[in-house]
Design a protein around this motif. Structure first.
Motif, PDB file in Angstrom:
ATOM      1  N   MET A 208       0.856  -1.196   0.000  1.00 15.96           N
ATOM      2  CA  MET A 208       0.000   0.000   0.000  1.00 15.96           C
ATOM      3  C   MET A 208       0.889   1.243   0.000  1.00 15.96           C
ATOM      4  N   THR A 209       0.280   2.401  -0.113  1.00 17.45           N
ATOM      5  CA  THR A 209       1.025   3.656  -0.059  1.00 17.45           C
ATOM      6  C   THR A 209       1.633   3.824   1.348  1.00 17.45           C
ATOM      7  N   SER A 210       2.748   4.518   1.446  1.00 14.79           N
ATOM      8  CA  SER A 210       3.469   4.635   2.727  1.00 14.79           C
ATOM      9  C   SER A 210       2.826   5.663   3.662  1.00 14.79           C
ATOM     10  N   ALA A 211       3.232   5.605   4.924  1.00 17.89           N
ATOM     11  CA  ALA A 211       2.721   6.561   5.917  1.00 17.89           C
ATOM     12  C   ALA A 211       3.779   6.771   6.991  1.00 17.89           C
ATOM     13  N   GLN A 212       3.597   7.798   7.780  1.00 18.94           N
ATOM     14  CA  GLN A 212       4.455   7.988   8.955  1.00 18.94           C
ATOM     15  C   GLN A 212       3.598   8.322  10.165  1.00 18.94           C
ATOM     16  N   ASP A 213       3.911   7.665  11.273  1.00 18.15           N
ATOM     17  CA  ASP A 213       3.181   7.842  12.531  1.00 18.15           C
ATOM     18  C   ASP A 213       3.954   8.806  13.435  1.00 18.15           C
ATOM     19  N   HIS A 214       3.320   9.270  14.491  1.00 15.25           N
ATOM     20  CA  HIS A 214       3.966  10.092  15.523  1.00 15.25           C
ATOM     21  C   HIS A 214       3.629   9.438  16.851  1.00 15.25           C
ATOM     22  N   LYS A 215       4.569   8.670  17.393  1.00 19.38           N
ATOM     23  CA  LYS A 215       4.226   7.803  18.532  1.00 19.38           C
ATOM     24  C   LYS A 215       4.231   8.507  19.878  1.00 19.38           C
ATOM     25  N   ARG A 216       5.030   9.587  20.008  1.00 15.75           N
ATOM     26  CA  ARG A 216       5.129  10.222  21.326  1.00 15.75           C
ATOM     27  C   ARG A 216       3.935  11.132  21.590  1.00 15.75           C
ATOM     28  N   ALA A 217       3.648  11.315  22.873  1.00 15.89           N
ATOM     29  CA  ALA A 217       2.443  12.056  23.265  1.00 15.89           C
ATOM     30  C   ALA A 217       2.546  13.556  22.990  1.00 15.89           C
ATOM     31  N   LYS A 218       3.767  14.104  23.043  1.00 13.45           N
ATOM     32  CA  LYS A 218       3.876  15.571  23.012  1.00 13.45           C
ATOM     33  C   LYS A 218       4.606  16.093  21.781  1.00 13.45           C
ATOM     34  N   ASP A 219       4.405  17.373  21.518  1.00 11.76           N
ATOM     35  CA  ASP A 219       5.063  18.037  20.394  1.00 11.76           C
ATOM     36  C   ASP A 219       6.577  17.831  20.464  1.00 11.76           C
ATOM     37  N   GLY A 220       7.214  17.789  19.319  1.00 14.08           N
ATOM     38  CA  GLY A 220       8.664  17.625  19.275  1.00 14.08           C
ATOM     39  C   GLY A 220       9.085  16.218  19.650  1.00 14.08           C
ATOM     40  N   ASP A 221       8.185  15.248  19.522  1.00 15.18           N
ATOM     41  CA  ASP A 221       8.462  13.851  19.884  1.00 15.18           C
ATOM     42  C   ASP A 221       8.934  13.720  21.321  1.00 15.18           C
ATOM     43  N   GLN A 222       8.319  14.491  22.195  1.00 12.24           N
ATOM     44  CA  GLN A 222       8.593  14.388  23.631  1.00 12.24           C
ATOM     45  C   GLN A 222       7.457  13.599  24.281  1.00 12.24           C
ATOM     46  N   GLY A 223       7.678  13.244  25.544  1.00 11.54           N
ATOM     47  CA  GLY A 223       6.616  12.555  26.280  1.00 11.54           C
ATOM     48  C   GLY A 223       6.626  11.066  26.042  1.00 11.54           C
ATOM     49  N   LEU A 224       5.631  10.411  26.578  1.00 10.73           N
ATOM     50  CA  LEU A 224       5.587   8.946  26.550  1.00 10.73           C
ATOM     51  C   LEU A 224       5.156   8.415  25.186  1.00 10.73           C
ATOM     52  N   ASN A 225       5.479   7.148  24.940  1.00 13.15           N
ATOM     53  CA  ASN A 225       4.980   6.485  23.740  1.00 13.15           C
ATOM     54  C   ASN A 225       3.483   6.263  23.870  1.00 13.15           C
ATOM     55  N   ASP A 337      -6.853  14.719  27.472  1.00 14.46           N
ATOM     56  CA  ASP A 337      -5.644  15.198  28.141  1.00 14.46           C
ATOM     57  C   ASP A 337      -5.274  14.224  29.266  1.00 14.46           C
ATOM     58  N   GLY A 338      -4.004  13.843  29.297  1.00 13.70           N
ATOM     59  CA  GLY A 338      -3.560  12.865  30.295  1.00 13.70           C
ATOM     60  C   GLY A 338      -3.189  11.532  29.676  1.00 13.70           C
ATOM     61  N   TYR A 339      -3.748  11.254  28.476  1.00 15.14           N
ATOM     62  CA  TYR A 339      -3.387  10.041  27.738  1.00 15.14           C
ATOM     63  C   TYR A 339      -1.884  10.068  27.475  1.00 15.14           C
ATOM     64  N   PRO A 340      -1.100   9.013  27.603  1.00 14.42           N
ATOM     65  CA  PRO A 340      -1.523   7.624  27.761  1.00 14.42           C
ATOM     66  C   PRO A 340      -1.553   7.131  29.221  1.00 14.42           C
ATOM     67  N   VAL A 341      -1.533   8.053  30.195  1.00 13.69           N
ATOM     68  CA  VAL A 341      -1.458   7.588  31.591  1.00 13.69           C
ATOM     69  C   VAL A 341      -2.847   7.531  32.233  1.00 13.69           C
ATOM     70  N   ALA A 342      -3.399   8.704  32.552  1.00 14.25           N
ATOM     71  CA  ALA A 342      -4.698   8.738  33.239  1.00 14.25           C
ATOM     72  C   ALA A 342      -5.525   9.873  32.664  1.00 14.25           C
ATOM     73  N   TYR A 343      -6.792   9.645  32.436  1.00 13.34           N
ATOM     74  CA  TYR A 343      -7.650  10.674  31.837  1.00 13.34           C
ATOM     75  C   TYR A 343      -9.093  10.395  32.210  1.00 13.34           C
ATOM     76  N   GLU A 344      -9.902  11.455  32.108  1.00 10.99           N
ATOM     77  CA  GLU A 344     -11.332  11.341  32.396  1.00 10.99           C
ATOM     78  C   GLU A 344     -12.087  10.930  31.135  1.00 10.99           C
ATOM     79  N   LYS A 345     -13.225  10.284  31.330  1.00 10.38           N
ATOM     80  CA  LYS A 345     -14.089   9.913  30.200  1.00 10.38           C
ATOM     81  C   LYS A 345     -15.485  10.480  30.431  1.00 10.38           C
ATOM     82  N   GLY A 346     -16.303  10.384  29.399  1.00 16.45           N
ATOM     83  CA  GLY A 346     -17.719  10.720  29.572  1.00 16.45           C
ATOM     84  C   GLY A 346     -18.095  12.148  29.199  1.00 16.45           C
ATOM     85  N   TYR A 347     -17.179  12.906  28.570  1.00 19.88           N
ATOM     86  CA  TYR A 347     -17.510  14.283  28.183  1.00 19.88           C
ATOM     87  C   TYR A 347     -18.234  14.310  26.833  1.00 19.88           C
ATOM     88  N   PRO A 348     -19.316  15.080  26.738  1.00 20.09           N
ATOM     89  CA  PRO A 348     -20.042  15.185  25.458  1.00 20.09           C
ATOM     90  C   PRO A 348     -19.163  15.787  24.353  1.00 20.09           C
TER      91      PRO A 348
END
Ligand code: AMP
Ligand code: GLY
Length: 424
Positions: A208-225, A337-348
């Motif tokens: 298939m056609t190629s792609a590139q992902d961005h695995k880190r949580a924050k801008d500049g490839d900072q933060g957690l995977n 906000d908080g992903y991939p560690v802890a975050y709230e759910k249920g917001y419309p």
């Protein structure tokens, strides 16, 4: 045809959207699905690991084709159970899904068949791993839990101390559960990463056609995977030269190796590649579409996805001419906000309707749920906003504009998806 899709993320929504375009398909079911998938398919409350219930459902509804999107059921052998019950299924059997399910297996396969990858050693004993790190290793070095770990089982260690700590967390503290019963220690490589998905029928492979992902949580490839915060397709770094190298040494070689091992692979092989100074190397294999790679690759595919998938099942992929649009797509993930560690759910969630009116814009749901109050957030990655454009830059501008159409509390996104385009 009646089609059943197994999974509940943005990838499965993208698959469902492609299936819905097929002229061959009359009814689509998804287990368990999400609120977005529910707009084009009938969602059934069966979990992806409830194999008996899935088989019973597929039989009862006389499903013509089941598509398994997620890694856990593939590695666990869902395809084998469905096929044994006489249900046509798209995806690898358990003995082939091990290509993703065991990193030690995939490394040994690549070594045996001379497929370019990082140098490595496998360990099933923590003491041996420690000895290796003390006596032989050079740093940085990469530690990988053998089994599935939600894309989080890879540790890049800059020092011996970090690596020793890593062995402890993987093999002794079992941070990733039984995935850490074995471990791969491998050479650290540098370069650009590219995701290449392919269809495979056991012997033939179509890229298939190629792609590139961005695995880190924050801008500049900072933060957690994370599972992936955004993608673009095609990758401008996937040149004709890279393509020719991979065709010669990686793609068909992998398919042939699996067949030679008595593990013919049918389904999607996802090649995670690193473009090193010495040429492309395989970082990892996955046995399924990427998430969120599917969200930029499938909207650009011209073929009827059902025809391609049936060709994979039937072993007639050599008769398929796989074609992609000559344009680009960018997907920006809207997370809690908080992903991939802890975050709230249920917001419309507001503003989803707008996507129904605009061609070439897609809002793929990941963690969403329909309630009496409407659609609400229900996970870390909530939505994948995809837009097409004539060029990558245009697609990026369009995708970021569309991220403004939707609102929910705790909405979080990276602002630099596709930044690498400017360096191409
Ligand atoms: P994997 O799940 O094997 O794709 O690894 C997750 C991420 O870790 C990859 O996307 C790379 O960014 C990084 N990684 C994995 N293996 C290596 C390696 N040998 N050298 C450098 N980075 C790596
Ligand atoms: N986006 C990476 C994966 O699906 O594994």
């Amino acid at each position: 045809m009646k089609v059943l899709i197994v999974g509940s993320g943005g990838r499965e929504h993208a698959i469902a959207a492609s299936v819905a375009k097929s002229t061959k398909v009359k009814e689509i079911y998804c287990a368990p699905g999400n609120a977005g998938i529910g707009q084009i398919a009938e969602c059934v409350p069966i979990g992806a690991m409830e194999f008996d219930k899935l088989v019973a459902f597929a039989k009862e509804k006389a499903i013509d084709l089941t598509i398994v999107g997620m890694d856990d059921p593939l590695v666990g052998g869902l395809v084998d159970e469905l096929e044994e019950a006489g249900i046509r299924t798209f995806g690898p059997r358990k003995n082939a899904a091990i290509l993703e399910g065991s990193k030690a297996f995939s490394k040994d396969l690549m070594k045996k068949y001379n497929i370019p990858t990082a140098a490595y050693e496998n360990f099933d004993d923590a003491k041996e791993a420690v000895k290796y790190l003390e006596e032989k290793a050079t740093y940085p070095i990469v530690l990988k839990a053998d089994g599935l770990a939600l894309g989080k089982g890879v540790l890049i260690c800059n020092t011996k101390e970090e690596a020793l700590e890593g062995v402890k967390s993987i093999m002794q503290d079992k941070k990733f559960g039984s995935a850490g019963n074995r471990m791969v220690i491998e050479e650290f490589m540098t370069g650009r990463e590219v995701s290449v998905l392919s269809f495979v029928d056991g012997k033939t492979i179509r890229i298939m056609t190629s792609a590139q992902d961005h695995k880190r949580a924050k801008d500049g490839d900072q933060g957690l995977n994370t599972g992936g915060m955004g993608t673009f397709s095609p990758s401008p770094f996937y040149t004709e030269e890279v393509d020719a190298f991979c065709k010669k040494y990686i793609y068909q070689a992998t398919v042939d190796a699996m067949a030679a091992e008595g593990r013919p692979f049918k389904g999607v092989i996802f090649f995670g590649l690193m473009l090193t100074e010495d040429g492309p190397r395989v970082l990892e294999y996955n046995a399924r579409f990427g998430d969120p790679e599917a969200q930029v690759v499938l909207p650009r595919m011209k073929n009827d996805i059902i025809e391609v998938m049936e060709a994979c099942v039937d072993g007639t992929l050599d008769q398929i001419d796989l074609q992609f649009e000559d344009n680009a797509a960018v997907c920006v993930v809207l997370a809690s906000d908080g992903y991939p560690v802890a975050y709230e759910k249920g917001y419309p969630i507001q503003g989803l309707e707008r996507f129904e009116k605009e061609d070439d814009y897609y809002c793929f749901h990941a963690g969403t749920k329909r309630t009496e109050e409407g659609i609400v957030t229900n996970g870390g990655r909530v939505l994948g906003v995809t837009a097409k454009g004539k060029t990558l830059k245009e697609a990026r501008t369009n995708a970021y504009a569309a991220t403004e159409w939707v609102a929910f509390e705790n909405k979080y996104l990276r602002h630099d998806i596709g930044k690498a385009i400017d360096e191409a």
